[in-house]
Design an enzyme around this catalytic site. Sequence first.
Site, PDB file in Angstrom:
ATOM      1  N   ASP A  17       0.845  -1.196   0.000  1.00 23.45           N
ATOM      2  CA  ASP A  17       0.000   0.000   0.000  1.00 23.45           C
ATOM      3  C   ASP A  17       0.886   1.253   0.000  1.00 23.45           C
ATOM      4  O   ASP A  17       1.848   1.332   0.783  1.00 23.45           O
ATOM      5  CB  ASP A  17      -0.861  -0.063   1.276  1.00 23.45           C
ATOM      6  CG  ASP A  17      -1.952   0.980   1.324  1.00 23.45           C
ATOM      7  OD1 ASP A  17      -2.413   1.418   0.261  1.00 23.45           O
ATOM      8  OD2 ASP A  17      -2.355   1.337   2.451  1.00 23.45           O
ATOM      9  N   HIS A  18       0.593   2.202  -0.856  1.00 22.90           N
ATOM     10  CA  HIS A  18       1.301   3.499  -0.873  1.00 22.90           C
ATOM     11  C   HIS A  18       2.816   3.403  -0.940  1.00 22.90           C
ATOM     12  O   HIS A  18       3.510   4.143  -0.239  1.00 22.90           O
ATOM     13  CB  HIS A  18       0.922   4.337   0.363  1.00 22.90           C
ATOM     14  CG  HIS A  18      -0.442   4.900   0.273  1.00 22.90           C
ATOM     15  ND1 HIS A  18      -0.783   5.907  -0.587  1.00 22.90           N
ATOM     16  CD2 HIS A  18      -1.576   4.563   0.933  1.00 22.90           C
ATOM     17  CE1 HIS A  18      -2.071   6.178  -0.446  1.00 22.90           C
ATOM     18  NE2 HIS A  18      -2.580   5.376   0.457  1.00 22.90           N
TER      19      HIS A  18
ATOM     20  N   HIS B 279      -6.865  10.353   4.679  1.00 28.63           N
ATOM     21  CA  HIS B 279      -6.321   9.324   5.568  1.00 28.63           C
ATOM     22  C   HIS B 279      -6.429   9.784   7.019  1.00 28.63           C
ATOM     23  O   HIS B 279      -6.279  10.970   7.309  1.00 28.63           O
ATOM     24  CB  HIS B 279      -4.851   9.061   5.226  1.00 28.63           C
ATOM     25  CG  HIS B 279      -4.667   8.385   3.909  1.00 28.63           C
ATOM     26  ND1 HIS B 279      -3.933   8.928   2.884  1.00 28.63           N
ATOM     27  CD2 HIS B 279      -5.123   7.187   3.450  1.00 28.63           C
ATOM     28  CE1 HIS B 279      -3.941   8.103   1.855  1.00 28.63           C
ATOM     29  NE2 HIS B 279      -4.654   7.042   2.158  1.00 28.63           N
ATOM     30  N   GLY B 280      -6.680   8.860   7.921  1.00 32.04           N
ATOM     31  CA  GLY B 280      -6.775   9.209   9.342  1.00 32.04           C
ATOM     32  C   GLY B 280      -8.181   9.632   9.714  1.00 32.04           C
ATOM     33  O   GLY B 280      -9.122   9.412   8.955  1.00 32.04           O
TER      34      GLY B 280
ATOM     35  N   GLY C   3      -8.804   5.935   2.559  1.00 30.15           N
ATOM     36  CA  GLY C   3      -9.258   6.787   3.661  1.00 30.15           C
ATOM     37  C   GLY C   3     -10.685   6.525   4.091  1.00 30.15           C
ATOM     38  O   GLY C   3     -11.425   7.455   4.390  1.00 30.15           O
ATOM     39  N   ALA C   4     -11.077   5.246   4.166  1.00 28.86           N
ATOM     40  CA  ALA C   4     -12.486   4.951   4.486  1.00 28.86           C
ATOM     41  C   ALA C   4     -12.797   5.033   5.977  1.00 28.86           C
ATOM     42  O   ALA C   4     -13.971   5.080   6.354  1.00 28.86           O
ATOM     43  CB  ALA C   4     -12.862   3.577   3.948  1.00 28.86           C
TER      44      ALA C   4
ATOM     45  N   ASN D 173     -10.271   0.877   1.354  1.00 27.65           N
ATOM     46  CA  ASN D 173      -9.106   0.771   2.246  1.00 27.65           C
ATOM     47  C   ASN D 173      -9.439   1.261   3.655  1.00 27.65           C
ATOM     48  O   ASN D 173      -9.914   2.381   3.819  1.00 27.65           O
ATOM     49  CB  ASN D 173      -7.961   1.648   1.721  1.00 27.65           C
ATOM     50  CG  ASN D 173      -7.293   1.069   0.506  1.00 27.65           C
ATOM     51  OD1 ASN D 173      -7.811   0.161  -0.124  1.00 27.65           O
ATOM     52  ND2 ASN D 173      -6.134   1.593   0.178  1.00 27.65           N
TER      53      ASN D 173
ATOM     54  N   ALA E 184      -7.718   1.555   7.598  1.00 30.31           N
ATOM     55  CA  ALA E 184      -6.558   1.396   8.482  1.00 30.31           C
ATOM     56  C   ALA E 184      -6.852   1.933   9.886  1.00 30.31           C
ATOM     57  O   ALA E 184      -6.927   1.182  10.863  1.00 30.31           O
ATOM     58  CB  ALA E 184      -5.343   2.118   7.898  1.00 30.31           C
TER      59      ALA E 184
HETATM   60  P1  13P Z   1      -7.731   5.242   6.804  1.00 33.19           P
HETATM   61  O1  13P Z   1      -6.638   5.148   7.811  1.00 33.19           O
HETATM   62  O2  13P Z   1      -8.348   6.590   6.769  1.00 33.19           O
HETATM   63  O3  13P Z   1      -8.733   4.150   6.966  1.00 33.19           O
HETATM   64  O4  13P Z   1      -7.086   5.064   5.348  1.00 33.19           O
HETATM   65  C1  13P Z   1      -6.620   3.821   4.967  1.00 33.19           C
HETATM   66  C2  13P Z   1      -6.017   3.848   3.625  1.00 33.19           C
HETATM   67  O5  13P Z   1      -6.480   4.499   2.722  1.00 33.19           O
HETATM   68  C3  13P Z   1      -4.843   3.007   3.411  1.00 33.19           C
HETATM   69  O6  13P Z   1      -4.313   3.149   2.149  1.00 33.19           O
END
Ligand code: 13P
Length: 283
Positions: free
Chosen positions: A81-82, A179-180, A208-209, A229, A231
């Site tokens: 990822d990224h 994100h976050g 960034g869900a 996604n 996290a």
């Molecule tokens: P979040 O931390 O906002 O869920 O984003 C996750 C993400 O997009 C990982 O690539």
Amino acid sequence: MLVSTRKMLLDAQKNGYAVPAFNIHNLETIQVVVETACEMRSPVILAATPSTVKYAGVEFLYEMAKAATGKYDIPIALHLDHHESIEDIKKAIDMGYKSVMIDASHHEFANNIEIVKSIVDYAHRFDVTVEAELGKLGGQEDDLVVDEKDAMYTNPDQAIEFVEKTGIDSLAVAIGTAHGLYKSEPKLDFDRLGEIRKKVSIPLVLHGASGVPFECVQKTIDLGITKVNIATELKIPFAQAIKEFFDENPNESDPRKYLIPAKNAMKNVVMDKITMCKSSNRV
Ligand code: 13P
């Protein structure tokens, strides 16, 4: 066997659901994700950012994810990822990783295309799928911080050119997520997503869900998102459960005890997100 994301994302696209991509960090987080996905019969993507790879080790992550495929009979993809380092991505592909994201979204358009295409050319020789991002998400992922004012939405016309010129397998779009955690409820640009979907035929990815309301994510899926996604929303309950455990058991030191409530707390979120993605009972 670890799979690429090709078949799973095309199935999701065809059948109107999304495959959840959960960011994992260690054995415990991998276990929670694959166990829960298997119980709910959902395909699943284990996503590893550069700092996760640095923390856990590219080989350990690979072997743990591979072990999961021997134990659980669902499609499991291990996905970088990224990632920005071409060298790191090639190393992972050589080791057997089947799905990667090259994030060159911070470069200007022509450079973004050139960098992404170089990875696509390499990856496709090994049947590895490639995701790339056009536009720029705000917020923080790993050490990468993008101020809200520098965030940039995906331009639908550029998206066609980007997909054609790079040959990528899936496109991460910037439509207002970050994100976050969010300071206030995010306002997603659904019209823009609809436009992109009309112009681009490959699977679309929502980053960034975490913190995006259930119905909003489902609306993006209805409009063509096929990978979601997540996290931050997994990390918080995991850490919170450990804090609470030590508040109640200050003298405990056994990880086999204090990690259990953390795994249980994370499992509840994984279940909710699989439901949100409408990916259960698909395998
Ligand atoms: P979040 O931390 O906002 O869920 O984003 C996750 C993400 O997009 C990982 O690539």
